[in-house]
Design an enzyme around this catalytic site. Structure first.
Site, mmCIF file in Angstrom:
data_model
loop_
_atom_site.group_PDB
_atom_site.id
_atom_site.type_symbol
_atom_site.label_atom_id
_atom_site.label_comp_id
_atom_site.label_asym_id
_atom_site.label_seq_id
_atom_site.Cartn_x
_atom_site.Cartn_y
_atom_site.Cartn_z
ATOM 1 N N ASP A 1 0.838 -1.190 0.000
ATOM 2 C CA ASP A 1 0.000 0.000 0.000
ATOM 3 C C ASP A 1 0.876 1.244 0.000
ATOM 4 O OD1 ASP A 1 0.929 0.311 2.575
ATOM 5 O OD2 ASP A 1 -0.906 -0.357 3.526
ATOM 6 N N SER A 2 0.252 2.402 -0.098
ATOM 7 C CA SER A 2 1.021 3.635 -0.246
ATOM 8 C C SER A 2 1.586 4.155 1.067
ATOM 9 C CB SER A 2 0.142 4.725 -0.853
ATOM 10 O OG SER A 2 -0.856 5.127 0.080
ATOM 11 N N GLY B 1 -0.226 5.883 3.095
ATOM 12 C CA GLY B 1 -1.004 7.060 3.463
ATOM 13 C C GLY B 1 -1.944 6.823 4.631
ATOM 14 N N PHE B 2 -2.609 5.675 4.649
ATOM 15 C CA PHE B 2 -3.543 5.382 5.735
ATOM 16 C C PHE B 2 -2.825 5.359 7.078
ATOM 17 C CE2 PHE B 2 -5.524 2.349 8.629
ATOM 18 C CZ PHE B 2 -6.805 2.867 8.725
ATOM 19 N N GLN C 1 -12.045 7.117 -3.984
ATOM 20 C CA GLN C 1 -12.533 7.636 -2.718
ATOM 21 C C GLN C 1 -13.947 8.199 -2.911
ATOM 22 O OE1 GLN C 1 -11.413 7.371 0.283
ATOM 23 N NE2 GLN C 1 -9.339 6.603 -0.058
ATOM 24 N N ASP D 1 -8.030 -7.533 1.549
ATOM 25 C CA ASP D 1 -7.039 -7.718 2.609
ATOM 26 C C ASP D 1 -7.661 -7.261 3.907
ATOM 27 O OD1 ASP D 1 -5.522 -5.090 3.871
ATOM 28 O OD2 ASP D 1 -6.538 -4.678 1.969
ATOM 29 N N CYS E 1 -12.477 -28.455 9.123
ATOM 30 C CA CYS E 1 -11.241 -27.801 8.694
ATOM 31 C C CYS E 1 -10.088 -28.805 8.656
ATOM 32 C CB CYS E 1 -10.908 -26.651 9.648
ATOM 33 S SG CYS E 1 -9.363 -25.778 9.261
ATOM 34 N N CYS F 1 -6.778 -27.746 8.331
ATOM 35 C CA CYS F 1 -5.523 -27.018 8.526
ATOM 36 C C CYS F 1 -4.606 -27.783 9.476
ATOM 37 C CB CYS F 1 -5.789 -25.608 9.065
ATOM 38 S SG CYS F 1 -6.201 -25.533 10.828
ATOM 39 N N CYS G 1 -6.001 -27.871 13.134
ATOM 40 C CA CYS G 1 -7.166 -28.737 13.368
ATOM 41 C C CYS G 1 -6.820 -30.217 13.192
ATOM 42 C CB CYS G 1 -8.303 -28.338 12.439
ATOM 43 S SG CYS G 1 -9.105 -26.785 12.913
ATOM 44 N N HIS H 1 -4.715 -21.367 11.634
ATOM 45 C CA HIS H 1 -6.113 -21.770 11.465
ATOM 46 C C HIS H 1 -6.950 -20.652 10.844
ATOM 47 C CE1 HIS H 1 -10.133 -23.284 12.062
ATOM 48 N NE2 HIS H 1 -10.426 -22.100 12.593
#
Length: 394
Positions: free
Chosen positions: A111-112, A114-115, A214, A291, A329, A331, A334, A360
């Site tokens: 990401d940039s 900025g957030f 935006q 994400d 599951c 994984c 599990c 998990h």
């Protein structure tokens, strides 16, 4: 400028103008939901896709072996702000970029920053050429411009780079939202011009660039922002500024309104979202990429995602429960460990808990996206969606 087109075994163009290596192809649609293939320099990504968050070059509590052998995400997200401050993008470049530094061989999106500059720094100042902020680590002063955040990401070597945008916290006045989208467009124009110029100079070839729409929850502002940005030569487009406190229904309505203004032939990314329900609902509205820190953060805090809803592992009823977290599951966690053992590790503050719980939760998210994709490919997404909610109501 490269003009000659070549194709690999899967039919993707592997060279085109602007020196990019990203290609996106939609394989199936079911309503507004899309299943596609997104090829970057480092991997071919099946969409819809969830990207685990690797803020400082690592998914918290996991190492590269966990990612490559137990989870196998196709792409992970790195944070430009944090990597710029520590260890420094120059050091990452010296160590072979994110791929060489972390030893994760598949794709990175960065990401940039900025957030994070807005949310972590005190007294952020927005100016026409960028933003000025203070580091949350030592208070040092820094200035991000649209061009500088791209230069940082060139050093990081990510496959997909997000541009600097003027994000706005909600609720906000109509004047502030309009100012945000207008500045975001101007910064986008500077970003794409800088990127194409640098590629022509031999920098950033094989790296791709996404713009961020935006507009808050204001339909007219979203339309204007989407139409202005999508007229520019970006490789993909994101919807930003949501999941920041507004009601879920407002987020869903905003996404449903915005996606028709985005190009059909390019990937659509909804930033920072979200719950399993959010993934299902926004895929239904035409989103390809997601994400969120939720699966990893919730794992560390004792909340585990299952096919039947959320499970709070610290609850006393799991003290002698020999069942896995989720019997549906497969994984690593599990297959080998009980709820009782995980509860013990959590209460003992044993570091092993963080790894097992994170494996998990991320497996749940990644598997959910595989199920969604299969449903779209077989034209049964609507029935999958109904079954998804039915399981959680049991």
């Amino acid at each position: 400028m490269i003009r000659k087109l070549r194709y690999n075994a899967t039919g993707f163009r592997i060279a085109r103008e602007h020196y990019n290596t990203m290609e996106f192809r939609i394989e199936a649609r079911d309503g507004a939901a899309r299943a596609g293939l997104l090829q970057t320099k480092h991997s071919t990504i099946q969409t819809p896709v969830f990207m685990p968050v690797g803020t400082v070059g690592a998914v918290k509590a996991l190492d590269a072996t966990d990612l490559q052998e137990h989870l196998v995400p196709q792409i992970i997200l790195g944070n430009t702000y944090h990597l710029y401050l520590r260890p420094g993008d120059g050091i990452v470049r010296q160590m072979g970029g994110l791929h060489g530094f972390t030893k994760f061989p598949r794709s990175f999106l960065t990401d940039s920053g900025g957030f994070q500059a807005f949310s972590l720094s005190d007294n952020v100042k927005i100016e026409e050429d960028g933003i000025t902020f203070r580091s949350h680590l030592d208070g040092s002063r820094h200035h991000f411009t649209p061009q500088k955040v791209l230069e940082i990401q060139y050093n990081l070597g990510s496959d997909i780079m997000m541009i600097l945008d003027d994000l706005v916290a909600l609720p906000a006045t109509s004047e502030r939202i309009r100012e945000s989208i207008e500045r975001t467009t101007r910064w986008a124009q500077r970003s794409i011009a800088h990127h194409r110029r640098r590629q022509a100079e031999g920098v950033g070839r094989g790296q791709n660039i996404f713009a961020i729409i935006q507009g808050g929850t204001d339909r007219e502002m979203r339309r204007i922002s989407a139409q202005e940005l999508c007229a520019l030569d970006f490789d993909g487009f994101a919807i930003g500024g949501l999941s920041v406190g507004e009601a879920n229904s407002e987020m869903y309505d905003t996404v449903e309104w915005t996606t028709p203004f985005m190009p059909e032939e390019k990937p659509r990314y909804l930033m920072g979202v979200g719950t399993p329900e959010d993934l299902v609902e926004n895929v239904a509205r035409g989103v390809d990429m997601f994400d969120c820190v939720m699966p990893t953060r919730n794992a560390r805090n004792g909340t585990l995602f299952t096919s039947f809803g959320k499970l709070t592992i610290k609850a006393a009823r799991y003290t002698t429960d020999d069942d896995p977290i989720d019997s549906a599951c497969d994984c690593l966690t599990c297959r080998h460990y009980s709820r009782a053992y995980l509860r013990h590790l959590f209460r003992a503050k044993e570091l092993t808990y963080f790894r097992l719980a994170t494996i998990h939760n991320l497996h749940y998210y990644l598997h959910l996206m595989k199920e969604i994709r299969e449903a779209i490919l077989h034209k049964r997404f609507d029935s999958f969606r109904k079954a998804f909610y039915a399981k959680k109501d049991q």
